[in-house]
Design an enzyme around this catalytic site. Structure first.
Site, short mmCIF file in Angstrom:
data_model
loop_
_atom_site.label_atom_id
_atom_site.label_comp_id
_atom_site.label_asym_id
_atom_site.label_seq_id
_atom_site.Cartn_x
_atom_site.Cartn_y
_atom_site.Cartn_z
N ASP A 2 1.06 -1.22 0.04
CA ASP A 2 0.08 0.05 -0.01
C ASP A 2 0.82 1.30 -0.15
O ASP A 2 2.01 1.22 0.77
CB ASP A 2 -0.96 -0.04 1.30
CG ASP A 2 -2.06 0.81 1.19
OD1 ASP A 2 -2.43 1.41 -0.14
OD2 ASP A 2 -2.77 1.17 2.00
N HIS A 19 2.79 2.66 -9.02
CA HIS A 19 2.38 1.30 -9.15
C HIS A 19 3.73 0.89 -9.73
O HIS A 19 4.25 -0.22 -9.48
CB HIS A 19 1.14 1.00 -9.79
CG HIS A 19 -0.08 1.44 -9.30
ND1 HIS A 19 -0.20 0.98 -7.87
CD2 HIS A 19 -1.10 2.07 -9.49
CE1 HIS A 19 -1.53 1.57 -7.47
NE2 HIS A 19 -2.09 2.07 -8.63
N LEU A 113 12.87 -19.23 -3.37
CA LEU A 113 11.86 -18.58 -2.72
C LEU A 113 10.53 -18.86 -3.45
O LEU A 113 10.45 -18.54 -4.69
CB LEU A 113 12.21 -17.16 -2.70
CG LEU A 113 11.05 -16.21 -2.18
CD1 LEU A 113 11.88 -15.03 -1.32
CD2 LEU A 113 10.34 -15.39 -3.19
C1 FPP Z 1 -2.01 -0.23 -3.15
O1 FPP Z 1 -1.58 1.37 -3.41
C2 FPP Z 1 -1.44 -0.90 -4.36
C3 FPP Z 1 -1.95 -1.32 -5.54
C4 FPP Z 1 -3.41 -1.60 -5.55
C5 FPP Z 1 -1.30 -1.89 -6.60
C6 FPP Z 1 0.11 -2.85 -6.28
C7 FPP Z 1 0.55 -3.46 -7.37
C8 FPP Z 1 2.08 -3.30 -7.75
C9 FPP Z 1 3.14 -2.79 -6.60
C10 FPP Z 1 2.38 -3.81 -9.10
C11 FPP Z 1 2.56 -5.37 -8.75
C12 FPP Z 1 3.25 -5.74 -9.88
C13 FPP Z 1 3.49 -7.12 -10.12
C14 FPP Z 1 4.13 -7.60 -11.24
C15 FPP Z 1 2.98 -8.02 -9.29
P1 FPP Z 1 -2.41 2.52 -3.42
O2 FPP Z 1 -2.85 2.74 -4.93
O3 FPP Z 1 -3.96 2.11 -2.80
O4 FPP Z 1 -1.88 3.60 -2.79
P2 FPP Z 1 -2.37 4.86 -1.88
O5 FPP Z 1 -3.05 4.20 -0.66
O6 FPP Z 1 -1.37 5.74 -1.64
O7 FPP Z 1 -3.46 5.43 -2.86
#
Ligand code: FPP
Length: 228
Positions: A2, A19, A113
């Protein structure tokens, strides 16, 4: 994972860049986890509820996964990482299903892993799909027990988590590993996911090492008093 959106906002960038930085952060962290002897790493990449986000963010995330698989799969496979995807595949685009199948197929025999990516996943979804499997198998009510449910769940390939880390400052688990985290130790950190690096992982591991895990038993100090 997050905090990607806020990480981008702090830099006056569109959320997508958060992201993207999050995906790079994940790949860096996999290496560190391997160095620390972590055998199973499970990350929440897209929840059953994330479909509620704006369409361009959802499609951006799907595209990012496709690009990330293309960019990093060979390296992860070479590093002996086994990739497993958990979540509802029926409602994700076909191209993504193929990328997942490719990632799993190419790393199936790896013994290092295990990286589990929860995508279009929800803890409640997992409980429901496990129950449906048991019904389809024709189990009688008395045959339905914790072991039967556990082996039918999407996470059946991995042991229950020891340590559950949530970045980004929220103090909730947001439908992640509901069944499996019954006795996990929790670490909540304000660190935004793209900034979560070796120092933050080590701090979480150190916090975990200080915990006393009792799994419902009495504390050792109390146990010795009871024995006396
Ligand atoms: C939450 O942060 C994050 C997500 C919903 C997406 C997480 C995805 C990735 C890190 C990419 C993963 C890639 C692969 C290849 C598996 P948020 O958007 O809710 O952040 P905020 O709370 O600051 O708005």
């Amino acid at each position: 994972m997050d905090g990607n959106g806020r990480w981008a906002k702090k830099r006056f960038l569109p959320r997508f860049f958060g992201h993207k930085a999050g995906a790079d952060s994940l790949v860096r962290l996999i290496k560190v986890c391997q160095q620390r002897g972590v055998e199973y790493l499970t990350v929440f990449a897209f929840s059953s509820e994330n479909w509620k986000r704006p369409e361009d963010e959802v499609s951006g995330l799907m595209g990012l996964v496709l690009v990330s698989v293309a960019k990093y799969l060979a390296r992860l496979a070479g590093d002996n990482v086994r990739i497993v995807i958990v979540g509802d595949r029926d409602t994700v685009p076909e191209r993504l299903r193929q990328a997942w199948a490719d990632a799993e197929g190419r790393t199936r025999a790896n013994t290092g892993l295990t990286l589990t990516v929860a995508f279009n996943y929800g803890g409640r979804w997992d409980v429901v799909q496990a129950c449906r499997k048991l019904v389809r198998e024709g189990l009688a009510p008395e045959q339905v027990d914790e072991a039967a449910l556990a082996r039918s769940m999407a996470m059946a390939h991995a042991p229950d988590p020891d340590l559950f880390i949530r970045t980004g400052g929220e103090m909730r688990i947001s439908n992640f590993l509901l069944w499996q985290s019954a006795y996990a130790e929790f670490v909540f950190t304000d660190c935004l996911w793209p900034d979560f690096g070796p120092a933050e992982l080590d701090a979480a591991l150190a916090a975990y090492a200080r915990r006393e895990r009792r799994f419902g038993d009495v504390a050792p100090a109390q146990a010795s008093r009871i024995a006396r």
